[in-house]
Design a protein around this motif. Structure first.
Motif, short mmCIF file in Angstrom:
data_model
loop_
_atom_site.label_atom_id
_atom_site.label_comp_id
_atom_site.label_asym_id
_atom_site.label_seq_id
_atom_site.Cartn_x
_atom_site.Cartn_y
_atom_site.Cartn_z
N UNK A 26 -26.88 6.56 34.71
CA UNK A 26 -27.61 5.48 34.08
C UNK A 26 -27.21 4.11 34.63
N UNK A 27 -25.90 3.88 34.83
CA UNK A 27 -25.44 2.59 35.35
C UNK A 27 -25.98 2.33 36.75
N UNK A 28 -26.04 3.35 37.56
CA UNK A 28 -26.57 3.22 38.92
C UNK A 28 -28.06 2.86 38.86
N UNK A 29 -28.80 3.55 38.01
CA UNK A 29 -30.24 3.28 37.87
C UNK A 29 -30.48 1.87 37.35
N UNK A 30 -29.69 1.44 36.37
CA UNK A 30 -29.82 0.09 35.83
C UNK A 30 -29.58 -0.95 36.92
N UNK A 31 -28.53 -0.77 37.71
CA UNK A 31 -28.24 -1.72 38.79
C UNK A 31 -29.37 -1.74 39.82
N UNK A 32 -29.91 -0.57 40.15
CA UNK A 32 -31.03 -0.50 41.10
C UNK A 32 -32.25 -1.23 40.57
N UNK A 33 -32.59 -0.98 39.30
CA UNK A 33 -33.76 -1.62 38.69
C UNK A 33 -33.59 -3.13 38.66
N UNK A 72 -35.37 -7.81 39.33
CA UNK A 72 -34.80 -9.03 38.73
C UNK A 72 -35.09 -9.09 37.22
N UNK A 73 -35.33 -7.93 36.61
CA UNK A 73 -35.61 -7.83 35.18
C UNK A 73 -34.55 -6.91 34.56
N UNK A 74 -33.99 -7.30 33.41
CA UNK A 74 -32.94 -6.49 32.79
C UNK A 74 -33.44 -5.09 32.38
N UNK A 75 -32.53 -4.15 32.42
CA UNK A 75 -32.80 -2.78 31.98
C UNK A 75 -31.63 -2.36 31.10
N UNK A 97 -37.19 4.28 43.47
CA UNK A 97 -35.74 4.27 43.30
C UNK A 97 -35.15 5.64 43.62
N UNK A 98 -34.02 5.63 44.26
CA UNK A 98 -33.37 6.89 44.61
C UNK A 98 -32.75 7.55 43.38
N UNK A 99 -32.41 6.74 42.38
CA UNK A 99 -31.78 7.29 41.19
C UNK A 99 -32.79 7.74 40.13
N UNK A 100 -34.06 7.51 40.36
CA UNK A 100 -35.10 7.86 39.38
C UNK A 100 -35.67 9.26 39.66
N UNK A 101 -35.64 10.12 38.66
CA UNK A 101 -36.25 11.44 38.79
C UNK A 101 -37.70 11.41 38.30
N UNK A 102 -37.95 10.59 37.27
CA UNK A 102 -39.27 10.51 36.66
C UNK A 102 -39.45 9.10 36.12
N UNK A 127 -33.46 5.29 30.88
CA UNK A 127 -33.34 3.84 31.03
C UNK A 127 -34.69 3.24 30.62
N UNK A 128 -34.66 2.08 30.00
CA UNK A 128 -35.90 1.39 29.66
C UNK A 128 -35.85 -0.03 30.19
N UNK A 129 -36.99 -0.50 30.67
CA UNK A 129 -37.13 -1.87 31.16
C UNK A 129 -38.57 -2.32 30.91
#
Length: 87
Positions: A13-20, A25-28, A49-54, A36-38
């Motif tokens: 989750x932390x990796x995905x949040x940093x990528x997003x 440039x919008x918080x997640x 994103x490489x960390x996103x499956x869906x 994760x939600x944004x």
């Protein structure tokens, strides 16, 4: 902007949040384990994103107290934006 929910592997989750946040440039924030939600209109970038499956976009947000509230609110959703059969 629509709420976008991103599924990732639990623990990433932390990796995905940093990528997003780096890309849009919008918080997640973490919604639950692996989710994760944004709020963004940059879904095409988030899908890459490489960390996103869906990646899912919400079509309506509402609060409910029971099944009748869910049925009532779901019945009010306008699905006219669906132009093609997706089955």
């Amino acid at each position: 902007m629509a709420a976008i929910i991103v599924k990732t592997m639990p623990g990433f989750e932390d990796v995905a949040i940093k990528e997003i946040e780096l890309l849009t440039k919008i918080p997640a924030r973490k919604l639950a384990s692996g989710l994760i939600i944004t709020n963004s209109n940059k879904i095409s970038f988030i899908k890459r994103l490489r960390s996103a499956e869906l990646v899912c976009t919400s079509i309506k947000k509402f609060r409910f107290n029971g099944l009748n509230d869910i049925i009532t609110n779901a019945g009010k959703i306008d699905f006219s934006f669906i132009k093609h059969d997706f089955i």
